[in-house]
Design an enzyme around this catalytic site. Structure first.
Site, PDB file in Angstrom:
ATOM      1  N   LEU A  29      21.008  -5.613  -2.800  1.00 51.97           N
ATOM      2  CA  LEU A  29      21.180  -4.261  -3.336  1.00 51.97           C
ATOM      3  C   LEU A  29      21.067  -3.217  -2.231  1.00 51.97           C
ATOM      4  O   LEU A  29      21.812  -2.231  -2.211  1.00 51.97           O
ATOM      5  CB  LEU A  29      20.162  -3.994  -4.441  1.00 51.97           C
ATOM      6  N   GLU A  74       4.048  32.170  -7.244  1.00 51.41           N
ATOM      7  CA  GLU A  74       3.920  33.625  -7.108  1.00 51.41           C
ATOM      8  C   GLU A  74       2.974  34.195  -8.156  1.00 51.41           C
ATOM      9  O   GLU A  74       2.155  35.076  -7.875  1.00 51.41           O
ATOM     10  CB  GLU A  74       5.302  34.291  -7.245  1.00 51.41           C
ATOM     11  N   ARG A  86       5.678   6.311  -3.390  1.00 54.09           N
ATOM     12  CA  ARG A  86       5.947   6.196  -4.820  1.00 54.09           C
ATOM     13  C   ARG A  86       5.478   7.440  -5.571  1.00 54.09           C
ATOM     14  O   ARG A  86       6.167   7.956  -6.451  1.00 54.09           O
ATOM     15  CB  ARG A  86       5.235   4.966  -5.392  1.00 54.09           C
TER      16      ARG A  86
END
Length: 370
Positions: A303, A57, A189
């Site tokens: 994982l 803004e 990434r």
């Protein structure tokens, strides 16, 4: 009748495009764009470029100068009303004399959460909220989730063959996908606050876990997070030698081992889970406290499977290569206990597109059995 006109939609889409320019640079702040319009003319535009820098803004108001008075501001996120590293944007809009503010979405930050809009209304400014809200939320999934649910947004990236394999039986996986897909991963990434991997990937592949994009200048390197319950990370690991910061999360309390990795350049944090495992839920809360918005998971089947079972994965990005790797090759997730069709993990596919010679599939998790 909708309170928004077709032209309002056009201007807000332009503000969203401005916000997207901060895709790689604003963390931990949200990506925000602002457009100032007066008499059907764009008189100012801005976006939040970097944390600590001027907000969208303020940039737009500075560009518009005196033309801000009586203008309509299109802002992708509710203007802030508190003092942080910069003054409140709500004050700046009031002082600039804008007549109307149209906002895509209310700020989920409890320090703002509607109070910025209320301050504008009390100043006599006409306010409308909710224009292209879904688009605005999609631009800041991590910031929104961290503010609403107290944890980062987890995006799990995987590469597989057409028959769902991620590596040969020997562990060889370079390269399943082509160069275009690998460049696309670097863009994922670059927009992330952190890249997370496991010790298995470190020992098998010795990755750098850095952003490497030609033509983009010196990009911010995301925090590298390694989940290493027993502190098996070699002090010579490649990721420890890269620019940027590295965090090793462990359940191991042996000070001597920790100090060796600290000397090699890593930060070490202990998060035990009643034994030698890492408490994944506690980890997410800890990372949210560190203002981590989006995390890109780049890890192996074990994982990834643990995160899937824990219900922590928010989005799957799967790159599928036109290759067949055979029955003996390794699978996408390690998910023991899936025996019947009722146990299958349900996905909702949101996007499929070609990336070079490969396909990128984006999906969310609908349900994990049990």
């Amino acid at each position: 009748m909708s309170e928004f006109s077709p032209q309002d939609i056009v201007y807000m889409r332009q503000a969203l495009c401005l916000a997207e320019r901060g895709l790689y640079t604003t963390a931990p702040n949200p990506r925000v764009g602002c457009l100032l319009v007066k008499d059907d003319e764009i008189v100012g535009e801005g976006w939040h470029e970097v944390a600590g820098g001027p907000h969208a803004e303020v940039v737009a108001i500075q560009q518009a100068a005196d033309k801000s008075r009586g203008a309509t501001a299109y802002v992708t996120l509710e203007p802030c009303c508190h003092h942080g590293k910069t003054p409140p944007c709500s004050d700046a809009l009031i002082e600039a004399g804008v007549a109307k503010v149209i906002v895509a979405m209310e700020d989920p930050n409890p320090r703002v959460a509607g109070m910025g809009l209320e301050q504008l209304r009390k100043a006599g400014i006409e306010v409308a909220c909710g224009l292209l809200q879904e688009d605005a939320e999609a631009l800041n999934p991590g910031f929104v989730q961290r503010m609403r649910h107290g944890r980062p947004f987890i995006r799990c990236k995987l590469a597989m063959s057409l028959d769902g394999r991620t590596a040969m039986a020997s562990g060889q996986s370079k390269w399943i996908t082509g160069s275009a897909a690998r460049e696309d991963v670097h863009r994922l990434r670059a927009r992330s606050c952190a890249i997370m991997s496991g010790i298995g990937t470190v020992l098998a592949d010795d990755p750098s876990l850095t952003v490497r994009l030609e033509g983009e200048g010196d990009l911010r390197q995301p925090l590298r997070i390694i989940l290493d319950p027993h502190l098996s990370t070699p002090e010579t690991a490649k990721f420890l030698k890269q620019p940027g910061e590295s965090l090793i999360v462990t359940a191991c309390t042996e000070e001597g081992v920790q100090q060796g990795l600290r000397d090699a350049g890593a930060e070490v944090v202990v998060l035990p889970n009643g034994g030698d495992a890492i408490d994944l839920v506690a980890l997410m809360a800890y990372l949210a406290e560190r203002e981590i918005n989006e995390i890109l998971m780049e890890t192996g089947a074990t994982l990834s499977g643990a995160l899937l079972r824990a219900g922590i994965i928010d989005e799957l990005i799967v790159y599928m290569a036109p290759k067949l790797m055979g029955d003996n090759a390794r699978g996408l997730f390690h998910t023991p206990g899936l025996e019947d069709m009722d146990d299958a993990v349900e996905l909702s596919i949101s996007d499929i597109r070609a990336v070079g010679s490969d396909w990128r599939i984006s999906a969310t998790i609908k349900e994990v059995a049990g």
